[in-house]
Structure formats: C-alpha cells, structure tokens
Design a protein around this motif. Structure first.
Motif, mmCIF file in Angstrom:
data_model
loop_
_atom_site.group_PDB
_atom_site.id
_atom_site.type_symbol
_atom_site.label_atom_id
_atom_site.label_comp_id
_atom_site.label_asym_id
_atom_site.label_seq_id
_atom_site.Cartn_x
_atom_site.Cartn_y
_atom_site.Cartn_z
ATOM 1 N N GLU B 173 0.854 -1.195 0.000
ATOM 2 C CA GLU B 173 0.000 0.000 0.000
ATOM 3 C C GLU B 173 0.883 1.236 0.000
ATOM 4 O OE1 GLU B 173 -3.604 0.539 2.721
ATOM 5 O OE2 GLU B 173 -2.040 1.707 3.729
ATOM 6 N N VAL B 174 0.554 2.178 -0.856
ATOM 7 C CA VAL B 174 1.305 3.429 -0.946
ATOM 8 C C VAL B 174 0.460 4.554 -0.348
ATOM 9 C CG1 VAL B 174 2.301 5.147 -2.508
ATOM 10 C CG2 VAL B 174 2.613 2.695 -2.965
ATOM 11 N N SER B 175 1.008 5.237 0.655
ATOM 12 C CA SER B 175 0.300 6.320 1.316
ATOM 13 C C SER B 175 0.725 7.646 0.691
ATOM 14 C CB SER B 175 0.634 6.299 2.811
ATOM 15 O OG SER B 175 -0.030 7.341 3.463
ATOM 16 N N LEU B 176 -0.253 8.369 0.174
ATOM 17 C CA LEU B 176 0.006 9.597 -0.588
ATOM 18 C C LEU B 176 -0.002 10.784 0.375
ATOM 19 C CD1 LEU B 176 -2.498 8.786 -3.477
ATOM 20 C CD2 LEU B 176 -0.001 8.462 -3.538
ATOM 21 N N GLY B 177 1.161 11.375 0.592
ATOM 22 C CA GLY B 177 1.298 12.389 1.631
ATOM 23 C C GLY B 177 1.130 13.817 1.143
ATOM 24 N N ASP B 178 0.229 14.553 1.818
ATOM 25 C CA ASP B 178 0.167 16.009 1.644
ATOM 26 C C ASP B 178 1.000 16.580 2.795
ATOM 27 O OD1 ASP B 178 -0.424 18.618 1.024
ATOM 28 O OD2 ASP B 178 -2.384 18.573 2.019
ATOM 29 N N THR B 179 2.312 16.540 2.612
ATOM 30 C CA THR B 179 3.280 16.744 3.684
ATOM 31 C C THR B 179 3.118 18.093 4.383
ATOM 32 O OG1 THR B 179 4.739 15.406 2.341
ATOM 33 C CG2 THR B 179 5.756 16.604 4.174
ATOM 34 N N THR B 180 2.805 19.126 3.623
ATOM 35 C CA THR B 180 2.701 20.455 4.227
ATOM 36 C C THR B 180 1.251 20.960 4.288
ATOM 37 O OG1 THR B 180 3.249 21.378 2.055
ATOM 38 C CG2 THR B 180 5.051 21.156 3.632
ATOM 39 N N GLY B 181 0.302 20.074 4.032
ATOM 40 C CA GLY B 181 -1.106 20.426 4.235
ATOM 41 C C GLY B 181 -1.672 21.418 3.249
ATOM 42 N N ILE B 182 -1.087 21.486 2.054
ATOM 43 C CA ILE B 182 -1.493 22.519 1.096
ATOM 44 C C ILE B 182 -2.525 22.051 0.076
ATOM 45 C CG2 ILE B 182 0.686 23.765 1.266
ATOM 46 C CD1 ILE B 182 1.498 22.427 -1.382
ATOM 47 N N ALA B 183 -2.893 20.783 0.116
ATOM 48 C CA ALA B 183 -3.859 20.269 -0.877
ATOM 49 C C ALA B 183 -5.219 20.920 -0.694
ATOM 50 C CB ALA B 183 -3.980 18.756 -0.758
ATOM 51 N N ASN B 184 -5.978 20.962 -1.772
ATOM 52 C CA ASN B 184 -7.382 21.373 -1.669
ATOM 53 C C ASN B 184 -8.234 20.274 -2.285
ATOM 54 O OD1 ASN B 184 -8.324 22.110 -4.515
ATOM 55 N ND2 ASN B 184 -6.388 23.232 -4.367
ATOM 56 N N PRO B 185 -9.522 20.230 -1.917
ATOM 57 C CA PRO B 185 -10.339 19.075 -2.323
ATOM 58 C C PRO B 185 -10.492 18.907 -3.833
ATOM 59 C CG PRO B 185 -11.638 20.672 -1.047
ATOM 60 C CD PRO B 185 -10.220 21.092 -0.945
ATOM 61 N N ARG B 186 -10.497 19.986 -4.564
ATOM 62 C CA ARG B 186 -10.609 19.859 -6.017
ATOM 63 C C ARG B 186 -9.347 19.175 -6.575
ATOM 64 N NH1 ARG B 186 -12.498 25.087 -9.287
ATOM 65 N NH2 ARG B 186 -14.459 24.505 -8.279
ATOM 66 N N GLN B 187 -8.189 19.629 -6.080
ATOM 67 C CA GLN B 187 -6.914 19.040 -6.493
ATOM 68 C C GLN B 187 -6.846 17.560 -6.112
ATOM 69 O OE1 GLN B 187 -3.711 20.432 -4.076
ATOM 70 N NE2 GLN B 187 -2.113 19.966 -5.573
ATOM 71 N N VAL B 188 -7.318 17.237 -4.912
ATOM 72 C CA VAL B 188 -7.315 15.835 -4.463
ATOM 73 C C VAL B 188 -8.096 14.979 -5.450
ATOM 74 C CG1 VAL B 188 -8.221 14.291 -2.680
ATOM 75 C CG2 VAL B 188 -6.939 16.343 -2.029
ATOM 76 N N GLN B 189 -9.249 15.462 -5.872
ATOM 77 C CA GLN B 189 -10.056 14.666 -6.812
ATOM 78 C C GLN B 189 -9.373 14.591 -8.185
ATOM 79 O OE1 GLN B 189 -14.275 15.526 -6.694
ATOM 80 N NE2 GLN B 189 -14.374 14.571 -4.658
ATOM 81 N N ASP B 190 -8.751 15.679 -8.617
ATOM 82 C CA ASP B 190 -8.061 15.673 -9.911
ATOM 83 C C ASP B 190 -6.894 14.677 -9.905
ATOM 84 O OD1 ASP B 190 -9.810 17.586 -10.804
ATOM 85 O OD2 ASP B 190 -8.423 19.272 -10.590
ATOM 86 N N TYR B 212 -3.322 23.957 7.096
ATOM 87 C CA TYR B 212 -4.148 25.108 6.697
ATOM 88 C C TYR B 212 -5.656 24.827 6.831
ATOM 89 C CZ TYR B 212 0.413 26.564 5.238
ATOM 90 O OH TYR B 212 1.750 26.872 5.260
ATOM 91 N N GLY B 213 -5.993 23.747 7.537
ATOM 92 C CA GLY B 213 -7.394 23.514 7.900
ATOM 93 C C GLY B 213 -8.229 22.747 6.897
ATOM 94 N N SER B 214 -7.622 22.351 5.762
ATOM 95 C CA SER B 214 -8.418 21.677 4.727
ATOM 96 C C SER B 214 -8.407 20.150 4.848
ATOM 97 C CB SER B 214 -7.898 22.052 3.334
ATOM 98 O OG SER B 214 -7.791 23.447 3.183
ATOM 99 N N GLY B 215 -7.804 19.631 5.916
ATOM 100 C CA GLY B 215 -7.599 18.175 6.016
ATOM 101 C C GLY B 215 -8.869 17.347 5.849
ATOM 102 N N LEU B 216 -9.921 17.675 6.599
ATOM 103 C CA LEU B 216 -11.125 16.842 6.522
ATOM 104 C C LEU B 216 -11.904 17.084 5.231
ATOM 105 C CD1 LEU B 216 -12.593 16.377 10.103
ATOM 106 C CD2 LEU B 216 -10.857 15.085 8.881
ATOM 107 N N ALA B 217 -11.805 18.271 4.675
ATOM 108 C CA ALA B 217 -12.414 18.510 3.352
ATOM 109 C C ALA B 217 -11.723 17.623 2.320
ATOM 110 C CB ALA B 217 -12.304 19.986 2.973
ATOM 111 N N ASN B 218 -10.398 17.473 2.461
ATOM 112 C CA ASN B 218 -9.666 16.601 1.544
ATOM 113 C C ASN B 218 -10.032 15.129 1.754
ATOM 114 O OD1 ASN B 218 -8.387 18.780 0.351
ATOM 115 N ND2 ASN B 218 -6.666 18.745 1.784
ATOM 116 N N VAL B 219 -10.309 14.765 2.994
ATOM 117 C CA VAL B 219 -10.797 13.402 3.260
ATOM 118 C C VAL B 219 -12.138 13.189 2.562
ATOM 119 C CG1 VAL B 219 -11.723 11.857 5.032
ATOM 120 C CG2 VAL B 219 -9.588 13.094 5.450
ATOM 121 N N TYR B 220 -13.030 14.150 2.717
ATOM 122 C CA TYR B 220 -14.353 14.005 2.090
ATOM 123 C C TYR B 220 -14.226 13.885 0.570
ATOM 124 C CZ TYR B 220 -19.180 14.927 0.764
ATOM 125 O OH TYR B 220 -20.432 14.838 0.199
#
Lengths: 302, 302
Positions: B173-190, B212-220
């Motif tokens: 299993e490969v765990s995809l890291g958003d190391t500095t928390g900069i991802a946004n949910p649109r990017q995650v889906q893309d 930056y507070g987007s962690g659970l939005a990125n989970v969703y």
C-alpha cells in the motif's frame, strides 16, 4: 460539477465571534479591527448585535461601534436585531442590514429567545416591516438546522416552514446555521437537496461552526451543491455556549485558503485578513482556532 | 455515490506525531498510550521510527517501545524504516510491518533523505526485499504528492513513477502524503482521478496534514473518489517542520466524528480514542489541534 467560480464570504466575527468570547474587547479595538476587515476586501460584515446589553454585555457598545467605524463603499454593515427595541437602536446606528434570528428547533428557540417559534415569527415580522420601511436589507438566521443540542434530530420541514415565513416577510437571504457544529457533509448535501427544490441558491447561505472539525468539509459539500454564500469568523473566533473552550465559527482565513486553492474567487486579500486575525487574537489573548493564523504567526505562510 | 461504507484509519501519532513535537515523551508513557490506542479498536498503528536516533532523538527508544507494548491480536504494529540498518533494529523489535518512504519532489527528497529519488529507490528495494524475506508486510510513503515547499508544483507523473517502483518492490500500500497540508479538495479529486486509472483503491492510502485547515475537506473529497484508507494522528498531534506551531496530521478524533456522522464504519470507539488523546495531550503539555478533544475536555462531547 456545480461548484461556483466565485463565493461571497460574510464575516460574522465581530458579532458571532465576540459574543461567545470570555474577554470583552475595548470599543476602539473593535472599531480598528472592523476597519481592517473592511480594507481586506470583505464585502459584508456583521459588526455587532442590538440584543439587550444585559444578555450580551460584550456587545453593549453596539451603537458606538456602528457609528465609530469607517464605512467603506461597497461593504454592507449588518447587525443582529431581536425585536422592535433593538431595531430602534440599530436605526440610530445607521446599520445597512438587519439580521433577525430564530431556531428550527422548538426547545432551542425557547431556551435562546424564551418564546415558541410561533410566538417569535410575528416579532420578526414587525422588525422586518419597519426595517424595510426604513430602507434596510434583511437577513434571517435559522439555528440548529442540522441538529439541536436538546432535541437531537431537527426535521427539515421545520427549516422549510421557517424559511418560507422569513422570505414572506421580506428577508432577502436565510442563513442556515449548524449552531453546534454537528453537521456532516453527507447530511449537508441531503438537507440542501431538499431545500434547493423549493428555494434558490441566492436565497440561502451556509453558517457552519467548527466545533468538531467538519466545518470546511461541510463547506466543500455545500459548494458541490452550488452554494455561493458562507458565513465565517476571522481566526475562527467565538465558541460554543454548550462547550466552553470549543472552536467557534469556521475560520475566515482557513476558508479563504481552501477556496483560493480551489481557484474560487472571493475578492478578499488573504494576507490582510491574516493581519486582522493576528490583531484580534492579540486582543483576545488566547490562541484562536484558525490553522492558517497559527501557521502565519509561526512565520511560514505558504 | 462511490463513498465507502467502511474505512480503515491508520494511526500514525506515535511516529509522525511525536517526531514533530518539541517535547520528548517518556518510553513508558508511549507504551501506555499505544496500549490505549490498541484497545480503542484501531487496527493499524505506526508505533515508532527506526531512523538514526541522531536524526530524531525523540524516537531513539524505538526498540524498547516496540518490545514494551501489548500486542493485541488483529492490530498491525508498523514502523518507519529508512535503510538496512534501520531494518535490522526493526526486526529485533519484532515489527509487523515496515514503512519505507521517499518524496515525489526531487528537492524535498534530497533535503529529507540527502539523496536523489533514483539513489533512494535501490535502498528501499533492499529494505523491502529483506523485510519480505523476514515475513513482514511493507507500506510505502510518498511525500509532497500535492506540492512541495521548495519546488511548488509536483507532477503527478512523478507520483506514478514512484508508486510503480514501490509496488514493484513488494509494497502492499502506498500512502500519498500532503506533507505540508497545502492540498485542496478539487486538487485531491483531480490527482486521484489520474492515479485511479492506473492503481486500485486498495493500493493507495491518503495521508493529509491539517496545516491550513483543509484536512477533513480533503478526506471528504477522497471518500467521494472511493478511497477507504486514511492516516491520522490522535489529537492532531505533530506539526509541520516548515511552520513550527502549525497543526500536524489530521486528527483521528475529528476524522472519526465526521466518518461516524456520515454513517461510515471504522470499528473505533470514539470515547476511548478521546481518552487516549487526552492522555497524550497531558504528557505533551500543550493544547493539541483536535477540535473534538477540546470539546471533550470542556465537558461536552455530543
């Protein structure tokens, strides 16, 4: 993909935020802070509340704040108004918009306003009628849309009935409150799917609290339903009267970071907003819940 | 609607959390905490790191921790292993699973591991081969999947190439890291839309930080793409080496609240998890970022 290209953020920190903080902020500091917010590109600020000062002493200086701030053209300065007496003060203070409020849950409404929902509506209608006659816009808050700390489940039919009544009395926009932060993104989409059969997107706004950390996930769920208006509080100011020490409204700075990252326009300058958040955190004297603010203050704001 | 009915949460607090905390926790407290986590229903715990103790003194007691904890049947006890020397210690410590790591960004990999990506892969292959021969499972971490603090944009082709190499060497299993928390949910889906053309859902896990507070939005956003495995840290422990004072991994307790609210099964007892979070917060001696923990400690856990 129904996600909007632009979003309106309504800053509620000076009211919903400060009303739930333990520390009372000096009037001149409130004024300085609101002026910073106006200059950050925020176009809508709820600056205070005209409830009886005995209920919320922290906002007893409502008239002074409203008359003391710089009125930036293009910015709507709103305030909470519970009844005709409050409206009188609000009109003296030359507020642009009057926000009325009630709860979708009978028990929460009674605990909060000391009246049933049916008893509350005519009072709001009186405020709305007079405010409209005075040329003011009206906003409506419905609390506990996604659940009630006393009753648990809240029927979406109750939200529809109240929203109908508010729109009928001239309210331009109804803000749907997740008062205790218990909503989840699946529920948000389910409730919005029902409401959007009856109401248009521009009749509704989303008002999330971040008590349990799901605030921005709920925003993302709302964006996917095409929602374009969100209430938020600088720094994540405020709290939950049912859980002292818990997080408050979703943080304007965190919301901006996510929206801008997604390429969604807000018109707000993130750097200026963070400066305003740092200012009010220093006055409050505790670490505010905003993630962006803490990253910014640690000297690294990517 | 591709959202899953059940999700696996992999607790990384004892490693990714503690590695970024300023306070060093006593070995017996780590053991007590990991035992609490085991009893909360968590089925996968990354308990420590076998990197050179000179790099991360906070985890120098890796062997003692691994040998000191109660091994609950059904729980996988994993640890980070950088090279053959680390693997030797990990095997002595009888770890169930070995986690290898590298970065999708050349500069971040060089700053973190002091080698290019091409130089790193053979070292990981050697670890994987020996670990497989010893009957261990292998997990792979890819950092900076959604952006790099040095390079900015990270090409998803780089993530694909590294994931290919990891799977080829036996990583399950490969765990995809958003190391500095900069991802946004649109990017995650893309990004996931691209990766899921090549890899199956059970070959990938999501590793979000909440800087930056987007962690659970990125989970969703990930749940909507059918993802079922998420890394998280009790209490939101940890931080960002690039922004001292900032939030760490997404909080296990906040993640649980959202998932359970959505009706998604995790097998974890929220109350027990919160007790474990309160325990480690007391040892760390500062308020951890978890919203649920603060609401819980304020005496109101709805």
């Amino acid at each position: 993909m129904k996600e909007p290209a632009a979003v309106v953020i309504k800053e509620v920190g000076p009211r919903d935020g400060l009303q739930n903080e333990q520390v009372t902020i000096a009037t001149e500091d409130k004024i300085a802070w609101i002026n910073q917010l106006s200059k950050s590109g925020v176009t809508h600020i709820e600056i205070t509340s005209f409830v009886n000062p005995r209920w919320i002493p922290a906002l007893a200086d409502a008239v002074e704040v409203a008359l003391g701030i710089d009125r930036v053209p293009g910015v709507t300065y709103s305030a909470l108004v519970p009844n005709a007496r409050g409206l009188e003060r609000a009109l003296t203070a030359n507020i642009d918009e009057v926000a009325v409020f009630l709860s979708a849950s009978e028990t929460h409404n009674r605990k909060n306003i000391n009246k049933t929902i049916e008893e509350t509506l005519p009072i709001l209608r009186e405020v709305a009628t007079e405010a409209l006659a005075a040329g003011k816009k009206i906003r409506g808050y419905v609390s506990t849309v996604f659940g009630c700390p006393y009753e648990g489940h809240v029927a979406t039919e109750s939200v529809i009935r109240i929203t109908d009544a508010l729109l009928e009395m001239g309210v331009g926009e109804v803000s749907l409150g997740d008062t205790t932060g218990i909503a989840n993104p699946r529920q948000v989409q389910d409730v919005l799917a029902i409401l959007l059969e009856r109401f248009s997107h521009d009749q509704l706004a989303m008002h999330f609290h971040d008590t349990y950390g799901s605030g921005l996930a709920n925003v993302y769920a709302s964006l996917q339903m095409g929602m374009t208006t969100f209430d938020a509080s600088t720094g994540g100011l405020g709290g939950c009267p049912y859980a002292p020490g818990a997080a408050g409204n979703i943080s304007t700075d965190d919301l901006l970071y996510m929206l801008h990252g997604m390429g969604i326009h807000t018109g707000i300058d993130h750097g200026r907003l963070l400066e305003a958040a740092a200012f009010i955190q220093a006055k409050i004297g505790r670490q505010l819940p905003s993630r962006n603010l803490q990253a910014y203050l640690s000297g690294n704001n990517s």
